[in-house]
Motif scaffolding. Structure first.
Motif, PDB file in Angstrom:
ATOM      1  N   TYR A 108       0.832  -1.201   0.000  1.00 30.94           N
ATOM      2  CA  TYR A 108       0.000   0.000   0.000  1.00 30.94           C
ATOM      3  C   TYR A 108       0.871   1.257   0.000  1.00 30.94           C
ATOM      4  O   TYR A 108       0.633   2.195  -0.776  1.00 30.94           O
ATOM      5  N   LEU A 109       1.877   1.291   0.872  1.00 28.29           N
ATOM      6  CA  LEU A 109       2.737   2.477   0.963  1.00 28.29           C
ATOM      7  C   LEU A 109       3.514   2.692  -0.329  1.00 28.29           C
ATOM      8  O   LEU A 109       3.661   3.835  -0.802  1.00 28.29           O
ATOM      9  N   ARG A 110       3.992   1.614  -0.907  1.00 21.18           N
ATOM     10  CA  ARG A 110       4.743   1.738  -2.165  1.00 21.18           C
ATOM     11  C   ARG A 110       3.846   2.292  -3.268  1.00 21.18           C
ATOM     12  O   ARG A 110       4.240   3.188  -4.015  1.00 21.18           O
TER      13      ARG A 110
ATOM     14  N   ASN B 209      11.116  -5.109   2.293  1.00 28.88           N
ATOM     15  CA  ASN B 209      10.475  -4.394   1.188  1.00 28.88           C
ATOM     16  C   ASN B 209      11.085  -3.012   0.975  1.00 28.88           C
ATOM     17  O   ASN B 209      10.538  -2.200   0.231  1.00 28.88           O
ATOM     18  N   GLY B 210      12.207  -2.746   1.630  1.00 24.49           N
ATOM     19  CA  GLY B 210      12.934  -1.512   1.382  1.00 24.49           C
ATOM     20  C   GLY B 210      12.624  -0.361   2.314  1.00 24.49           C
ATOM     21  O   GLY B 210      13.165   0.741   2.134  1.00 24.49           O
ATOM     22  N   PHE B 211      11.786  -0.566   3.314  1.00 32.70           N
ATOM     23  CA  PHE B 211      11.436   0.519   4.231  1.00 32.70           C
ATOM     24  C   PHE B 211      12.318   0.488   5.474  1.00 32.70           C
ATOM     25  O   PHE B 211      12.592  -0.576   6.026  1.00 32.70           O
ATOM     26  N   ASP B 212      12.761   1.660   5.904  1.00 33.58           N
ATOM     27  CA  ASP B 212      13.402   1.777   7.200  1.00 33.58           C
ATOM     28  C   ASP B 212      12.316   1.783   8.281  1.00 33.58           C
ATOM     29  O   ASP B 212      11.214   2.313   8.068  1.00 33.58           O
TER      30      ASP B 212
ATOM     31  N   HIS C 187      17.339  -3.739   1.091  1.00 35.47           N
ATOM     32  CA  HIS C 187      16.614  -3.802   2.357  1.00 35.47           C
ATOM     33  C   HIS C 187      16.813  -2.535   3.187  1.00 35.47           C
ATOM     34  O   HIS C 187      17.849  -1.878   3.115  1.00 35.47           O
ATOM     35  N   GLY C 188      15.797  -2.210   3.983  1.00 38.00           N
ATOM     36  CA  GLY C 188      15.906  -1.100   4.916  1.00 38.00           C
ATOM     37  C   GLY C 188      16.524  -1.542   6.233  1.00 38.00           C
ATOM     38  O   GLY C 188      16.942  -2.699   6.394  1.00 38.00           O
TER      39      GLY C 188
ATOM     40  N   ASP D 281       7.773   6.704   0.873  1.00 39.58           N
ATOM     41  CA  ASP D 281       9.008   5.943   1.097  1.00 39.58           C
ATOM     42  C   ASP D 281       9.739   6.365   2.365  1.00 39.58           C
ATOM     43  O   ASP D 281      10.868   5.947   2.601  1.00 39.58           O
ATOM     44  N   ALA D 282       9.115   7.213   3.204  1.00 37.48           N
ATOM     45  CA  ALA D 282       9.717   7.596   4.478  1.00 37.48           C
ATOM     46  C   ALA D 282       9.703   6.398   5.426  1.00 37.48           C
ATOM     47  O   ALA D 282       9.027   5.393   5.179  1.00 37.48           O
ATOM     48  N   PRO D 283      10.428   6.479   6.525  1.00 36.58           N
ATOM     49  CA  PRO D 283      10.423   5.378   7.491  1.00 36.58           C
ATOM     50  C   PRO D 283       9.030   5.109   8.056  1.00 36.58           C
ATOM     51  O   PRO D 283       8.135   5.967   8.023  1.00 36.58           O
TER      52      PRO D 283
END
Length: 457
Positions: free
Chosen positions: A33-35, A67-70, A143-144, A40-42
């Protein structure tokens, strides 16, 4: 995945259903959903004091970082409003909060908070539910990372500014009910100058065998502390500290409807603004608002609707009869920590017992009660459809003047009483509420409403 559904306030279930595998599916859905939303913020991942909550939060971090999120993970279990405020204050993409709020320890749950810090509306949770799938990781190089940090300090610095009050000389008994408000709400009150008597301010994942819900039947020690003079005021939070319960010397456990009206009266001494209340909350709020030239706006049950209406109408205060309240300029979400400070400030200005008495003298007595009628989830819609054709001309001797359908059916009676029937968003039950000017009258209205519903189930 069919077991996962976001109801009134997130997805909650017993631990035989609320499993690590399903939690990870939710994490993947939120990442998708966020993507898709371009955020793309933490992401903050908070958790309450339950035995399993930290582990579930770590699993959510695993999925989000893959999924790449911090991710920002609190050092300890943390109140939901602290996490929600952090999202907005730090410009985060959103948050996942692992909590079952006031439910018993055999439950857990998860809430998604979007970038506003407000509860997610169905348009958002519907898209999250549509994304439910098994987790899928990006290449490791993408990866985050997870940063573990304290979220409470900055929140308390902000919350202190919400009430210009010196609480020195005021003794407050605080009952954390073994939940996440411990070391947060009591700390805030002490920083404002109050002396704090602590009750159940140790972590107990079983909540002492009592669901962490701050209602009168579960706050016996707090009531005794206030009634014996050990404290001037009693305050309790639920398990994730987004709700508040209040105890006064003269009234014991203070009905949340009366608390809402009295606090609104207090805030209107120095602020202007409308109020927002749910369909199940007292008309006393309307009377206080009208006396000050303002309006009370009615919403469906669920704080997500309250928050939406607060923003739409720039309302000063929003609340619900279950003890959740939000304040303009602070957070479009319920916050039992901040409202502990506001409550103590109101008590310091004028004892709550005196304020409640004055509000009732000026605007009339109100009494409210409710019952629940068992009804399978798959029967709720049919029962309500049947009720639409069975609306009586009168209830307990008073004619039905109008029927409101904001949430279920609310029958407004000629004598100022009302009867509400609505489906529970969390249990296989229909809720039946009544409000009138006396206990006797409420019982009469409620009995007829309950009998009508039972005849249709």
């Amino acid at each position: 995945m069919d077991e996962i559904a976001f109801g009134t306030d997130g997805w909650r279930a017993t631990l035989d259903t609320f499993t690590d595998g399903r939690v990870r599916v939710v994490g993947q859905a939120v990442a998708d959903y966020l993507r898709a939303a371009g955020r793309d913020a933490p992401v903050a991942v908070g958790y309450d004091a339950r035995e399993t909550s930290r582990g579930f939060a770590e699993s959510l971090c695993d999925v989000l970082t893959a999924n790449g999120f911090d991710c920002i993970l609190p050092e300890r279990d943390t109140p939901t409003p602290v996490v929600a405020w952090t999202v907005r204050e730090r410009g985060l993409a959103g948050a996942l909060m692992v909590t079952a709020s006031h439910n018993p320890p055999e439950y857990n749950g998860v809430k998604f908070l979007p970038e506003t810090g407000a509860p997610a509306l169905p348009a958002v949770t519907g898209r999250v539910e549509a994304n439910l799938r098994e987790p899928e990781a990006l290449p490791e190089a993408e990866h985050g990372t997870v940063t573990e940090t304290d979220l409470v300090g900055d929140y308390l610095d902000h919350a202190l500014g919400l009430a210009d009050a010196d609480l020195s000389g005021l003794t407050v008994a605080y009952d954390a009910m073994h939940g996440s408000g411990r070391g947060v709400t009591d700390r805030l009150l002490e920083r404002a100058g109050a002396e704090v008597v602590r009750l159940r301010c140790d972590r107990d994942p079983t909540f002492g065998g009592t669901p962490p819900e701050p209602t009168g039947t579960r706050l016996g020690d707090l009531v005794r502390a206030v009634e014996t003079g050990e404290a001037d005021l009693g305050i309790a939070n639920d398990g994730d500290a987004d709700r508040i319960g209040v105890v006064t010397p003269g009234r014991g456990y203070l009905d949340p409807n009366r608390y809402f009206a009295a606090l609104y009266d207090y805030l209107l001494e120095s602020h202007e603004g409308d109020a927002v209340r749910t369909v199940s909350t007292t008309f006393l709020i309307d009377r206080v608002a009208e006396a000050h030239g303002h309006t009370a706006h009615e919403t469906a049950v669920g704080f997500k609707w309250v928050a939406e209406a607060m923003l739409e109408h720039d309302a000063l205060l929003g609340g619900e009869e279950s003890g959740g309240f939000g304040l303009r300029g602070h957070l479009p979400n319920k916050d039992g920590v901040a409202f502990a400070l506001l409550t103590a400030a109101a008590e310091a200005a004028e004892p709550f017992d005196e304020r409640v008495r004055r509000v009732l003298d000026e605007h009339g007595e109100v009494v409210q009660d409710r019952v629940s009628v068992d009804c399978p989830d798959d029967r709720k819609e049919a029962v309500l459809d049947a009720l639409e054709g069975e609306i009586p001309d009168s209830v307990a001797g008073a004619s039905v003047e109008r029927v409101a359908t904001v949430d279920g059916f609310k029958l407004l009676l000629a004598d100022g009483s009302w009867l509400l029937v609505r489906p529970s968003g969390t249990e296989p039950k229909l809720r039946v509420y009544a409000e009138s000017s006396s206990t006797r009258r409420v019982k009469a209205v409620l009995a007829e409403g309950e009998a009508l519903v039972k005849s249709l189930v």
